[in-house]
Design an enzyme around this catalytic site. Sequence first.
Site: not given
Length: 204
Positions: A18, A20-21, A23, A101-103
């Site tokens: 979380m 870490s960039g 997104s 995202d958030e796969v």
Amino acid sequence: MLKSPYHGGHLEVIVGPMFSGKSEELIRRVTRAVIARQNVQVFKPALDDRYHESKVASHAGRTVAALAVGSAAEIRAHLAGEGALLSDPGVSSLPDVVGIDEVQFLGPEVVPLALELAGVGVRVILAGLDLDFRAEPFGSMPDLLARAESVEKLTAICTVCGAPATRSQRLIGGQPARLSDPVVLVGAQESYEARCRVHHELRE
Ligand code: ADP
């Protein structure tokens, strides 16, 4: 017209803890494609299981439009129709780029979906956590990482020492979470910090 499998179909995976960039990086790649007038569709798992218009937002505040979906099957249904193969001749206009995202929150069906999309010429960009709060591989991420043409592993900054952070520290009431806690906690008073290997903690 069906896209040729020989023109650019491939799988890119962006991972890290979380903050870490991930997104931000997904938004950067997608925005470039949009500027180049490519057809782009971004998805993200819906926390509330409702299919709706939404957006991917980075912690720094940048956003891009996304569809919130309850499952990989919903992504397939949106792109090709319920139960259809993406390679069916009737599937006429797939996007040039599909981002998710958030796969890590999607089930294992996201793996064959991503491979099928890449196989019919789509550039697939997936962003997600490689490790859960226990620092164990998260869901289908190892499988996706192994199959991707390109992998970017990002780091955040450890909130304790400032070293590159590779883990997501889960805190419950300010205390490190327990090893036995479920990977996805619903309704708990939890928060997260980026931590390095040395400062990542778990209570027994
Ligand atoms: P991810 O998708 O990996 O969670 P985001 O792209 O949403 O990451 O957010 C990255 C942003 O988070 C950074 O640009 C920065 O503004 C912010 N941030 C907050 N805490 C940290 C941290 N400990 N290390 C690095 N960036 C942080």
